[in-house]
Design an enzyme around this catalytic site. Structure first.
Site, short mmCIF file in Angstrom:
data_model
loop_
_atom_site.label_atom_id
_atom_site.label_comp_id
_atom_site.label_asym_id
_atom_site.label_seq_id
_atom_site.Cartn_x
_atom_site.Cartn_y
_atom_site.Cartn_z
N GLY A 1 -22.54 33.46 -10.85
CA GLY A 1 -22.72 33.31 -9.28
C GLY A 1 -24.05 33.56 -9.05
O GLY A 1 -24.18 33.81 -7.39
N ASN B 1 -26.52 31.31 -8.80
CA ASN B 1 -26.89 30.28 -7.15
C ASN B 1 -26.56 30.64 -6.84
O ASN B 1 -27.25 30.06 -5.90
CB ASN B 1 -26.80 29.27 -8.76
CG ASN B 1 -27.91 28.19 -9.30
OD1 ASN B 1 -28.99 28.57 -9.47
ND2 ASN B 1 -27.31 28.61 -11.07
N LEU C 1 -18.07 25.22 -13.60
CA LEU C 1 -18.46 24.08 -15.24
C LEU C 1 -17.50 23.26 -15.21
O LEU C 1 -17.38 22.59 -16.58
CB LEU C 1 -18.67 25.00 -16.51
CG LEU C 1 -19.75 25.86 -15.71
CD1 LEU C 1 -19.77 27.33 -16.93
CD2 LEU C 1 -21.25 25.01 -15.83
N ASN D 1 -25.39 18.94 -7.54
CA ASN D 1 -25.45 19.81 -8.59
C ASN D 1 -26.46 20.87 -8.98
O ASN D 1 -27.87 19.63 -8.93
CB ASN D 1 -24.53 19.05 -9.32
CG ASN D 1 -24.38 19.74 -10.91
OD1 ASN D 1 -23.43 20.24 -10.78
ND2 ASN D 1 -24.19 19.32 -12.38
N HIS E 1 -27.99 21.50 -12.74
CA HIS E 1 -28.24 21.48 -14.41
C HIS E 1 -29.06 21.90 -14.75
O HIS E 1 -30.45 21.60 -14.39
CB HIS E 1 -27.84 20.02 -14.75
CG HIS E 1 -27.98 19.45 -16.06
ND1 HIS E 1 -26.05 20.28 -16.72
CD2 HIS E 1 -28.55 19.32 -17.41
CE1 HIS E 1 -26.81 19.35 -17.49
NE2 HIS E 1 -27.87 19.21 -18.39
N GLU F 1 -34.05 27.33 -11.64
CA GLU F 1 -32.81 26.50 -10.93
C GLU F 1 -32.71 27.77 -9.48
O GLU F 1 -32.68 26.83 -8.49
CB GLU F 1 -31.39 27.64 -11.84
CG GLU F 1 -31.44 26.53 -12.78
CD GLU F 1 -30.52 27.52 -13.36
OE1 GLU F 1 -28.85 27.14 -12.85
OE2 GLU F 1 -29.95 27.34 -14.56
C1 GAR Z 1 -26.48 27.84 -14.68
O1 GAR Z 1 -27.29 28.31 -15.93
C2 GAR Z 1 -26.37 27.18 -13.99
O2 GAR Z 1 -27.01 25.90 -14.09
C3 GAR Z 1 -24.67 26.12 -15.38
O3 GAR Z 1 -24.46 27.17 -15.37
C4 GAR Z 1 -25.03 28.59 -14.63
C5 GAR Z 1 -24.55 29.49 -13.98
O4 GAR Z 1 -24.61 30.27 -13.40
N1 GAR Z 1 -24.51 24.54 -15.09
C6 GAR Z 1 -24.03 23.99 -16.05
O5 GAR Z 1 -24.42 24.00 -16.54
C7 GAR Z 1 -24.23 22.47 -15.08
N2 GAR Z 1 -23.73 21.80 -15.80
P1 GAR Z 1 -24.53 31.02 -11.66
O6 GAR Z 1 -22.81 31.16 -12.27
O7 GAR Z 1 -24.71 32.20 -12.19
O8 GAR Z 1 -24.45 30.83 -11.54
#
Ligand code: GAR
Length: 204
Positions: free
Chosen positions: A13, A15, A91, A108, A110, A181
């Site tokens: 989490g 982001n 995910l 989303n 990515h 991000e």
């Molecule tokens: C992040 O890098 C996000 O961009 C990626 O998973 C990670 C989660 O981090 N998402 C994907 O790959 C979607 N296809 P977080 O839980 O610390 O935000």
């Protein structure tokens, strides 16, 4: 009226934390995070939501199955009168039926420059492993709307990030998060909330 935002998460989490930081420093003036939903049990993102005083629920997708998960999710979103869904490190794949009932309302993030390194199997660290294996010199992150084809919706924002000699998937993941991000996602969310607020004023 502030647009009501639900954030869907699966793990750490960071982001989500960037969205809270943006909200708390006034960078999302047209929106408000009202709900956090985790699709996996034990996600640390749920603790983050609680520490910011935001309701958080866990709907374990593995146990509930796709249909059960989406039914429970739809009920939560309806109860919280959500306007915009943000996938922030979520995910799992949402079904075409679910996605088509939220047109232009799901966003989303990515961790690559779409169309590179996206689609089936490209999530989390796998994306960075693939970028390193291919030898690309620049990668980045993309914020896009979600339509029926995963990673196939309209692109809203992108930012490039350099790959450095000696990078591992982990160091690269961290640089992409920090430089791209955590910057792009709050910006895109505010853009969409402002747009929805404008449409509401025009009576659409
Ligand atoms: C992040 O890098 C996000 O961009 C990626 O998973 C990670 C989660 O981090 N998402 C994907 O790959 C979607 N296809 P977080 O839980 O610390 O935000």
């Amino acid at each position: 009226m502030l647009k009501r935002i639900a954030v869907l998460v699966s793990g750490g989490g960071t982001n989500l934390e960037a969205l809270f930081a943006a909200q708390e420093s006034g960078r999302i003036p047209h929106g408000e995070i009202v709900l956090v939903v985790s699709g996996t049990a034990g996600a640390y993102a749920v603790e983050r939501a609680k520490s910011h005083g935001v309701s958080a629920v866990t709907l374990p997708r593995k146990e509930l199955g796709q249909t059960g998960f989406e039914e429970a999710l739809s009920n939560q979103l309806m109860d919280a009168r959500v306007d915009l869904i943000v996938l922030a490190g979520f995910l799992s794949i949402l079904s075409a039926d679910f996605v088509s009932s939220w047109p232009d309302r799901i966003v989303n993030i990515h961790p690559s420059l779409i169309p590179a390194f996206c689609g089936k199997g490209f999530y989390g660290l796998h994306v960075h492993e693939a970028a390193l294996a291919r030898g690309v010199k620049v990668t980045g992150a993309t914020v896009h709307l979600v339509n029926e084809i995963p990673d196939g919706g309209r692109i809203l924002l992108q930012k490039a990030v350099e790959i450095l000699p000696g990078d591992t998937a982990e160091t690269l993941q961290h640089r992409v998060m920090e430089q791209a991000e955590w910057v792009l996602l709050p910006q895109a969310v505010e853009q969409l909330c402002e747009q929805l607020a404008q449409e509401e004023r025009r009576g659409r």
